[in-house]
Design an enzyme around this catalytic site. Structure first.
Site, PDB file in Angstrom:
ATOM      1  N   LEU A  15       0.827  -1.210   0.000  1.00  0.00           N
ATOM      2  CA  LEU A  15       0.000   0.000   0.000  1.00  0.00           C
ATOM      3  C   LEU A  15       0.862   1.262   0.000  1.00  0.00           C
ATOM      4  CD1 LEU A  15      -2.385  -1.357   2.752  1.00  0.00           C
ATOM      5  CD2 LEU A  15      -2.970  -1.072   0.338  1.00  0.00           C
ATOM      6  N   SER A  16       2.185   1.085   0.052  1.00  0.00           N
ATOM      7  CA  SER A  16       3.076   2.249   0.149  1.00  0.00           C
ATOM      8  C   SER A  16       3.095   3.116  -1.108  1.00  0.00           C
ATOM      9  CB  SER A  16       4.500   1.794   0.504  1.00  0.00           C
ATOM     10  OG  SER A  16       4.528   1.316   1.826  1.00  0.00           O
ATOM     11  N   THR A  61      11.100  -4.006   3.529  1.00  0.00           N
ATOM     12  CA  THR A  61      10.145  -4.836   4.261  1.00  0.00           C
ATOM     13  C   THR A  61      10.621  -6.283   4.275  1.00  0.00           C
ATOM     14  OG1 THR A  61       7.793  -5.316   4.560  1.00  0.00           O
ATOM     15  CG2 THR A  61       8.574  -5.228   2.286  1.00  0.00           C
ATOM     16  N   LYS A  65      14.575  -6.706   6.480  1.00  0.00           N
ATOM     17  CA  LYS A  65      14.755  -5.631   7.465  1.00  0.00           C
ATOM     18  C   LYS A  65      15.996  -5.816   8.342  1.00  0.00           C
ATOM     19  CE  LYS A  65       9.936  -4.163   7.974  1.00  0.00           C
ATOM     20  NZ  LYS A  65       8.853  -3.824   8.908  1.00  0.00           N
ATOM     21  N   ASP A 101       9.131   2.078  11.810  1.00  0.00           N
ATOM     22  CA  ASP A 101       8.053   1.295  12.438  1.00  0.00           C
ATOM     23  C   ASP A 101       7.938   1.701  13.910  1.00  0.00           C
ATOM     24  OD1 ASP A 101       7.401  -0.238  10.182  1.00  0.00           O
ATOM     25  OD2 ASP A 101       8.990  -1.682  10.602  1.00  0.00           O
ATOM     26  N   GLY A 128       8.292  -9.389  13.958  1.00  0.00           N
ATOM     27  CA  GLY A 128       8.859  -8.085  13.618  1.00  0.00           C
ATOM     28  C   GLY A 128       8.023  -6.928  14.152  1.00  0.00           C
ATOM     29  N   ARG A 149       3.007 -16.708  21.816  1.00  0.00           N
ATOM     30  CA  ARG A 149       2.827 -18.164  21.744  1.00  0.00           C
ATOM     31  C   ARG A 149       4.163 -18.866  21.967  1.00  0.00           C
ATOM     32  NH1 ARG A 149       0.543 -20.221  16.102  1.00  0.00           N
ATOM     33  NH2 ARG A 149       2.548 -19.384  15.466  1.00  0.00           N
ATOM     34  N   GLU A 152      10.044 -17.991  24.036  1.00  0.00           N
ATOM     35  CA  GLU A 152      11.447 -17.578  23.875  1.00  0.00           C
ATOM     36  C   GLU A 152      11.560 -16.286  23.049  1.00  0.00           C
ATOM     37  OE1 GLU A 152      10.309 -20.666  23.070  1.00  0.00           O
ATOM     38  OE2 GLU A 152      10.978 -21.629  24.936  1.00  0.00           O
ATOM     39  N   TYR A 215      -4.307  -4.691   9.763  1.00  0.00           N
ATOM     40  CA  TYR A 215      -5.084  -3.651   9.069  1.00  0.00           C
ATOM     41  C   TYR A 215      -5.938  -4.210   7.933  1.00  0.00           C
ATOM     42  CZ  TYR A 215      -0.794  -3.817   6.303  1.00  0.00           C
ATOM     43  OH  TYR A 215       0.282  -4.246   5.580  1.00  0.00           O
TER      44      TYR A 215
END
Ligand code: NAP
Length: 272
Positions: A15-16, A61, A65, A101, A128, A149, A152, A215
């Site tokens: 969407l960028s 992305t 990253k 972010d 991330g 979940r 660690e 989103y």
């Protein structure tokens, strides 16, 4: 014309491009924003090539990253988090890397006039997005608990943040009952057909601010149930918007046209 872009794999549904091109149009900047899909093997060549071709800036992305850290000079936050999502080029010098972010999470709360300092925050999820969110909330002064979940992964983030950050498994989501902020950074809720939620409804309350990083859909079951419980809600598009806003500001050194970027982003999400 200036060229900006996004590297990742895959990036075809990003969407960028519409969000950033709306900003260039609003500011009268002659620029385009395009997507590229290098491989792990061609990542370094891609960054050096972008630098040599005088590309103005790129977003980064999944899955690059972390890997791009080897090819740029990160700022303090990007180094701490261990991830870069924005690169700025400087006339062929070694490019600089940033993590918008983290700033995007903080700005999303600011936009809704929510102060974070001194608040108790629970981040559910430790991928991330969870890592960026936990660092952002801790950096803004919250006491952060990460519930995941895979315990660690949560523990690693809490250790890397240091200070008062704590971690646990999904059984520790009950801390939400006494928290001020809940941030869902799992992918649970993305599938509209199954309409799942990452958090039992009984933990939600009217003293809570809930940001759901998911989103698509824009209104998740978590946000619906949070609204029903009287909580304040912030949808995931605000977090996405503000990482783009901060990237625009780093690249162009001018204020971003937030309204136009938000309108373009939400129009795309409606069509998605
Ligand atoms: P990721 O690195 O793959 O992490 C996924 C996280 O979800 C992990 O913590 C994983 O737990 C957890 N998870 C997955 N399925 C689960 C389940 N059934 N029950 C409980 N936990 C589960 O992904 P990510 O990049 O962090 O992205 C996570 C979500 O945030 C996605 O929906 C993504 O679209 C969204 N996101 C939004 C923005 C934004 O700007 N709004 C930015 C980035 C990401 P384990 O560690 O145990 O596997």
């Amino acid at each position: 014309m200036d060229i900006y872009g996004l590297i990742g794999n895959p990036v075809e549904h990003s969407l960028s491009p519409p969000m950033h091109e709306a900003a260039y149009d609003a500011r009268g900047i002659d620029a385009r924003y395009v997507t590229f899909e290098p491989t792990k093997d061609t990542l370094e060549t891609a960054i050096n090539g972008a630098n040599a071709l005088d590309i103005a800036g790129i977003n980064v992305t999944i899955p690059f990253k972390q890997d791009v850290l080897n090819h740029i000079i990160p700022d303090d936050i990007a180094r701490e988090v261990g991830a870069v999502n924005t690169i700025k080029f400087h006339d062929g010098e070694t490019p600089r890397g940033y993590n918008t972010d983290v700033a995007g999470v903080k700005r999303a709360f600011q936009h809704h006039n929510i102060s974070i300092d001194g608040y108790d925050a629970v981040v559910v999820g430790a991928g991330g997005a969870g890592r960026a969110a936990a660092f952002a909330l801790a950096d803004a002064g919250a006491h952060v608990h990460i519930a995941n979940r895979t315990v660690e992964r949560a523990e690693t983030i809490a250790t890397d943040i240091g200070g008062q950050a704590t971690a646990g498994g999904l059984d520790t989501r009950d801390e939400i009952s006494d928290a001020d902020i809940l941030l869902n950074a799992t992918s649970v809720g993305m599938d509209p057909d199954s309409d799942q939620t990452p958090v039992p409804q009984s933990y939600l309350h009217d003293g809570l601010v809930v940001l759901d990083a998911v989103y698509t859909p824009i209104e998740t079951r978590l946000l619906r149930e949070a609204t029903a419980a009287g909580a304040t809600t912030i949808d995931g598009a605000w977090m996405l918007l503000y990482q783009g806003v901060v990237a625009f500001e780093i690249w162009t050194e001018q204020d971003a046209p937030i309204q136009q970027m938000n309108a373009a982003l939400r129009a795309e999400l409606e069509d998605a």
